[in-house]
Each structure stands twice: as structure tokens, then as C-alpha cells.
Design an enzyme around this catalytic site. Structure first.
Site: not given
Ligand code: ADP
Ligand code: ADP
Ligand code: MG
Length: 676
Positions: A200, A275, A288, A290, A348
Site C-alpha cells: 500500500e 486501527e 487493521e 486487532n 532498541f
């Protein structure tokens, strides 16, 4: 209502679910792997069942063992939490077939919505805008190239059954597409046992907005106020809030209605989250759904004073929704920061170790959901989320300030965490101003380090904290020596100084103190600025220090060794060297430049398991070349050389478990070293 349920999860979410069960009089059965036998969730639960070795595949993901445990302990239902099996439709089906209730939507709804391609089709059918793109599975690189031409660059390649941000690749031009497609497909296949990908348009600087919905088994669906989760790293959220500054009332209403319509059309029951992302022109697009409780659900609980886990349990037991849409009222603002075992300065990457000291903040409007305590061992096997700090206030600024104060007081030692990083994030002027997007971390904290200079006042506060710790401790020592001196007829020790020089990294402050420990109030001048400081009970407990500066309480964390005092505040960390005015003047103070040691080795940045070695002795490497891959906490990370060099020896092989700082590769000669 159920009498007893099994919680097929661990960590903070298991503890959180148990808490609600206990307030509702429901007994709980926890499950644990070998490494979790002393975990908090096991202790908090009424009963616990051992389910196997540490690897999730052999324990928390082992469907049969979980169902067997639930049956053997007489449970009526299973709560999957988030992550693990929460979005696994086979598990949901097996639970029901075993005669138990799955606390979540039906297997069919999970299957449909867990497939991002099918979910997009469903969203379109209820009139939700979706990100422009090709919502079919791509079968080859050629098809990807042709499709990309139609959509336009940049674009995002996504796994159809993705989650947790895995497998996604941004593609800026045609030249990148082949590599991106192949690597994404490899990761996707490995992570989700499904190789379907779609594509997308990549929305620049989007904001992530999501709608929590709740649906009962009687056809009622309601939505909660939106949450914003734009602060992300690796496409994963780290700071969330509710409501959001990014949308206005009409969009808020439309998003809520669309989310409910989508849930109805999918025959959805239980808690779910739809979302969306918004672009810079306030267009919004469905992303999407969840099909579970989200990590960030507490911000919704804080603004509505409702308990979403209680709602999940009631819905699963067949009760109608406790409230109708018009009865769900939000009040004030809530914010959450995720505390993770990870090192922001090392991309991270996950960290491990034993938590040696642990103290969490408390106070009005402060909630901490924690899955650990002092003594907990953080291993490579599971998610890095340790705890969440959630605060509530009348408005955004009050919630934010409470979060800052709470993070200032969040004390965790023993392993590296992101606590100071998230604190720096919520202190950043762009965050304060609400100017955020999912690119916030990259833009403002490249390499985990801020690009902005923090406000001088914060450094002044830190200097005040450091000098008071030093001065008061010194004063106490002097006082305690006085009687002794009198007894043996010696001169009493000199009173402590009132003028100091504090040298920190990149800063030098002249500090003058007036006041004393007896009156508990001080006038402290840092260079030319005066502050009025009160030390009501000089609260200096477990390395936390609470001061009232110019009328407002501030919390600091500290570590000290002789005249070095390290202060943690608002995400800043400064080590001060402390001199009395006289010491400073007398010492022909010559700063000794320490040259960093150059080692001819590559050390391991994190603990984990070596999965690939890409180099061999004699090979010449250029800075940035991939050397090996390490798997840790559900992620595979490539390790590159930080210099040019010739490989002398490779000290590890695939399958070896490695630790932080372990030498992986030795080099014969190195060049082009970048200093840290
Ligand atoms: P959210 O944070 O919005 O609840 P995430 O997608 O970040 O949703 O996932 C929630 C939790 O589940 C995180 O701890 C994440 O690491 C984990 N998770 C999500 N998807 C997967 C997956 N496919 N495999 C393993 N863990 C996952
Ligand atoms: P996951 O299942 O991994 O959570 P999502 O589709 O929800 O996958 O996307 C996760 C994050 O990736 C989003 O919160 C957003 O930051 C980013 N993202 C997803 N799609 C796009 C897009 N089309 N353009 C820009 N960013 C996106
Ligand atoms: Mg998502």
C-alpha cells in the site's frame, strides 16, 4: 459468571487480568515455563500449572498443554491476554471444542480479521477509507514491480498475517523492490508461517489513531474514545494517550461509527481495536483490526473509569454490555509509557539480566501495571515489555507532567531499559506541543539520542539535586565527627563549604548554598539563577530524591561514588564531579583526555542465539558489512562491523548462545574506526 479461569499468558498482562478476576471473585489458574516459576503472575494467581521449557513454542504457545491445564484444574474459560495465542484462530477453536469459553471473539472473526487482506475488504464494504494500494497477495517480484508502478512510491510492503510490526518494508524506488520483497517474504514466512504479502502507499508522517470497541453476544457494539499511538520504534508503540489532539469531533464520530459497523459486519464479540492512520491533511485510513485486548488499553480505562477486562469477562459469560454508547463518558486525559528491557542507544535491541533494585512510582492519577519486581530475571525468551506507567490528569499537560514525575521516580537497576528514553520523549518540546507522528523517534532521537539541547533549567535542577546529596551527606559526616573530636581534645572538623563547582558532561556550574539541614530550606544559586529549595523530609530513599524547587515537587534518581554523583531526571543523565570552590581553585585541574581503546574485535551487542555467520577468516570487510545474525526475544538482528578490517578468527558458530560483550570475531587489522 465464571468461577475459575486459566490465563494463557505471563508478565504484566497476566497480573493485570488476575487483578480484575480477584475483584470479581473469579479464581485464577496461571501457567508458567521453567524460567517463570517464581514470576509475579504465578505468585499473584490462586493456582499455577507448569507447562514446559522456556521456549514459548514449548510452553506459552503450546495449545494442547494450555487446554489440558484448564480442564485438569476445572476452569470454565481461558483468557489469552495479548501476544502469544491471543490472535490464533485455531487455538480459539480448540478451546471451544474442549468445552471451554475463549475470552475473545469467535475463531471465524479472528481468522477473517487477522488476515489484513480480508480485513481491508471488509473495511471497504462498510465504507471505511483504506490506504490506497493493492489489496491482493503478490505472487512475485515482477507483480510487485508492476503494482508499485500503479500505486506510486514510496510504498509499504506488508505481510497479510503480520503483527508486531514485523516483516514490513518501506520501498522508495523500483531499485529497492526486489531486495525488500525477498527479505520481507523470508521474514514473514518465518514469523507467521504464511508468505502472502501486499502493498500500500506509504503515508508520510502519519499519526496512529485507534478505536477500542466492545461487542456482546446480543448484537450490541459500543466504542470508546480514541487512543493515539504515534510514538513508535520499529513500528511498535511505546507511548500512547487518550484522547488524541490529531482529530476533531466529526472525524472522532465517524471513526467510532465505522469501527462499530466493521465489528457488526464481522459478527465480532469481545474487545477489539480498529486501527487507523491519519495523514497530514487529516484524511484517515483503516489499517487493521486487532482481535484482542491491547497493551495500551489502560489509557481508555483511565479516561472512562471502566475496567475493560471486566467487560471482556462479562461478555464472554454471555452478559449484555454493562453500558450503552451514550453512557460511556470520558473525562480528562491519560497517557501511558511502556517500560521495556531494551537499549535505545543500540537500536532498541533487547537486554537481559536480573532486576537488582525496583521501585515504582505512586500518587494521584498514577497507575503502574508491572510484571516484574526486584529479583526478576529478564531472559531472551519473551517480549521485552516489563511494565507500563499510566497517568491521568484533567488535561493533556497535567497527564504528561504526572507521567514525567512518575518516570523520574521509576527506579530499576540491573539491566538497561528504555525508562529514561521514554521520559526524554515525553519531555521533548515537539511532544509537549502535540507535534508528533510515527516518525517522531527517528526525527528527534536518531540513534536513540536527542538532537535538541534540553532546557538549561533541567540541568540546573539536576545540579541542585547533586549538590544537596553531596552537601548534606558531607554535613552529616562532619556532625558525627564533632563529639569524637571534643572527646579526644582535637579541633572540631571544618564546617562544610557553601560554594561548589560542579562539572558535568559538557557543563560547568558554580553553585552557592544558603540554608541548612535544620531549617530544611535553601536558597541555591546556580551560576546567576537563584532557586528556592525545600527538603521537607529530605526524602532520600533507595536512591530516589524528592525536592521542592520553587514551590514544585521534583523527583530525581541518583547514584553516587565519592565525589561523583550521577543524576537521572526527565530523561537526562548527567554525572557530576563535585569540587568545593577551594578545591577547584587549588587543583591545577588538568583534564585527562581518555583515548578510547581500539579493540580489534567485534563484541556482541546483546544476548541471544547465533543463527548465521556470514564471514570467514581471511575475509576483508568494509564498515557496515553484515557479520552475523542473532536471534533474541522473537527478533532476528543482523550485526555489522563498525570499521574496515580483515577477519582473523570467528569465535562463534550458528547455534551458540552468546552474551552481551562476548567477543564474536577477532580482526587482524582494522581501519576507519568510528568512535562512539
Ligand atoms: P498493541 O501494542 O497495539 O497491543 P502490538 O502489535 O504491538 O499491539 O502487539 C502486542 C503484543 O503482542 C506485543 O507485546 C507484541 O510484541 C506481541 N505480538 C504482536 N504480534 C505478534 C506476533 N505475530 N508474534 C508474536 N508476538 C506478537
Ligand atoms: P501491525 O500488525 O504490525 O501492527 P499495522 O498495519 O498496524 O501492522 O502497522 C503498524 C504501524 O506501521 C502503524 O502504526 C504505522 O506506524 C505504520 N504503518 C502501517 N501502514 C502504514 C502506511 N501505509 N504508511 C505509513 N505507515 C504505516
Ligand atoms: Mg497494528
Amino acid at each position: 459468571m465464571f468461577e475459575k479461569i486459566l490465563i494463557a499468558n505471563r508478565g504484566e498482562i497476566a497480573v493485570r487480568i488476575i487483578r480484575t478476576c480477584h475483584t470479581m471473585g473469579i479464581r485464577t489458574v496461571a501457567v508458567y515455563s521453567d524460567v517463570d516459576f517464581r514470576s509475579l503472575h504465578v505468585e499473584a494467581s490462586d493456582e499455577a500449572v507448569h507447562i514446559g521449557p522456556p521456549a514459548a513454542a514449548d510452553s506459552y504457545l503450546c495449545k494442547e498443554k494450555l487446554i489440558e491445564a484448564a480442564l485438569s484444574r476445572g476452569c470454565q474459560a481461558i483468557h489469552p491476554g495479548y501476544g502469544f495465542l491471543s490472535e490464533n484462530h485455531e487455538f480459539a477453536r480448540m478451546v471451544v471444542q474442549a468445552g471451554l469459553v475463549f475470552i475473545g471473539p469467535s475463531a471465524e472473526a479472528i481468522a477473517q480479521l487477522g488476515d489484513k487482506i480480508a480485513a481491508k475488504a471488509l473495511a471497504i464494504s462498510v465504507g471505511a477509507p483504506v490506504v490506497p494500494g493493492h489489496h491482493q497477495s503478490l505472487s512475485s517480484v515482477e507483480e510487485a514491480v508492476a503494482t508499485a508502478e500503479k500505486i506510486g512510491y514510496p510504498l509499504l510492503l506488508k505481510p497479510a498475517s503480520g503483527g508486531g510490526g514485523r516483516g514490513m518494508r518501506i520501498v522508495y524506488s523500483q531499485s529497492e523492490i526486489e531486495d525488500a520483497f525477498t527479505s520481507s517474504q523470508t521474514e514473514t514466512t518465518k514469523a507467521f508461517a504464511d508468505n502472502r504479502m501486499f502493498m500500500e502507499r506509504y503515508i508520510p508522517r502519519p499519526r496512529h489513531i485507534e478505536i477500542q470497541i466492545m461487542a456482546d453476544k446480543h448484537g450490541n457494539v459500543v466504542h470508546f474514545p480514541e487512543r493515539e499511538c504515534s510514538i513508535q520504534r520499529r513500528y511498535q508503540k511505546i507511548v500512547e494517550e487518550s484522547p488524541s489532539l490529531a482529530i476533531n469531533e466529526p472525524i472522532r464520530r465517524t471513526m467510532g461509527e465505522l469501527a462499530c459497523r466493521l465489528a457488526r459486519k464481522a459478527g465480532y464479540t469481545g474487545a477489539g481495536t480498529v486501527e487507523f492512520i491519519t495523514d497530514e491533511n487529516k484524511n484517515f485510513y483503516f489499517l487493521e483490526m486487532n482481535t484482542r485486548l491491547q497493551v495500551e488499553h489502560p489509557v481508555s480505562e483511565m479516561v472512562t473509569s471502566l475496567d475493560l477486562v471486566e467487560w471482556q469477562l462479562r461478555i464472554a459469560a454471555g452478559e449484555p454490555l454493562p453500558l450503552m454508547q451514550s453512557e460511556i463518558n470520558a473525562h480528562g486525559w491519560a497517557m501511558e509509557a511502556r517500560i521495556c528491557a531494551e537499549d535505545p542507544r543500540r537500536g532498541f535491541l533487547p537486554t537481559v539480566g536480573m532486576i537488582t533494585r525496583y521501585a515504582t512510582p505512586r500518587g494521584k492519577g498514577v497507575r503502574v501495571d508491572s510484571g516484574v519486581r526486584a529479583g526478576s530475571v529478564v531472559t531472551i525468551y519473551y517480549d521485552s515489555l516489563l511494565a507500563k506507567v499510566i497517568t491521568h490528569g484533567e488535561n493533556r499537560e497535567e497527564a504528561r507532567e504526572r507521567l514525567v514525575q512518575s518516570l523520574n521516580g521509576f527506579h530499576l537497576e540491573g539491566l538497561i531499559t528504555n525508562v529514561d528514553f521514554v521520559n526524554a520523549v515525553v519531555n521533548h518540546r515537539h511532544f509537549v506541543g502535540g507535534d508528533i507522528s510515527t516518525n517522531f523517534v527517528e526525527e528527534n532521537f536518531p540513534n536513540g539520542q536527542p538532537v535538541d539541547e534540553p532546557a538549561l533549567e533541567k540541568h540546573h535542577y539536576m545540579a541542585i539535586a547533586a549538590i544537596l546529596i553531596y552537601h548534606v551527606r558531607k554535613g552529616l559526616v562532619v556532625e558525627s565527627l564533632k563529639p569524637m573530636a571534643a572527646k579526644i581534645g582535637r579541633r572540631p572538623p571544618a564546617p562544610t563549604a557553601t560554594e561548589y563547582v560542579l562539572k558535568g558532561e559538557g557543563c560547568l556550574f558554580n553553585v552557592r548554598l544558603e540554608g541548612d539541614q535544620v531549617s530544611r530550606s535553601w536558597k541555591i544559586a546556580v551560576d546567576d539563577t537563584s532557586y528556592y529549595v525545600e527538603t521537607p523530609e529530605f526524602e532520600f530513599y533507595r536512591r530516589r530524591l524528592k525536592l521542592k524547587i520553587n514551590g514544585r515537587y521534583q523527583m530525581f534518581r541518583s547514584r553516587y561514588q565519592e565525589q561523583h554523583i550521577q543524576i537521572f531526571f526527565c530523561g537526562l543523565i548527567v554525572t557530576f564531579e563535585i569540587y568545593t570552590r577551594r578545591e577547584w581553585e587549588l587543583s591545577a585541574y588538568m583534564p585527562v583526555e581518555r583515548t578510547p581503546v581500539r579493540e580489534n574485535v567485534l563484541r556482541c551487542p546483546m544476548p541471544g542465539l547465533v543463527t548465521h555467520v556470514c564471514v570467514q577468516p581471511g575475509q576483508l570487510l568494509r564498515k557496515g558489512d553484515e557479520v552475523l545474525r542473532i536471534e533474541s526475544m522473537k527478533m532476528e538482528s543482523a550485526i555489522a562491523v563498525p570499521f574496515d578490517g580483515e577477519v582473523e578468527a570467528v569465535l562463534v558458530a550458528p547455534g551458540k548462545t552468546v552474551d552481551t560483550d562476548e567477543v564474536l570475531v577477532r580482526f587482524r587489522s582494522i581501519a576507519n574506526v568510528s568512535l562512539e
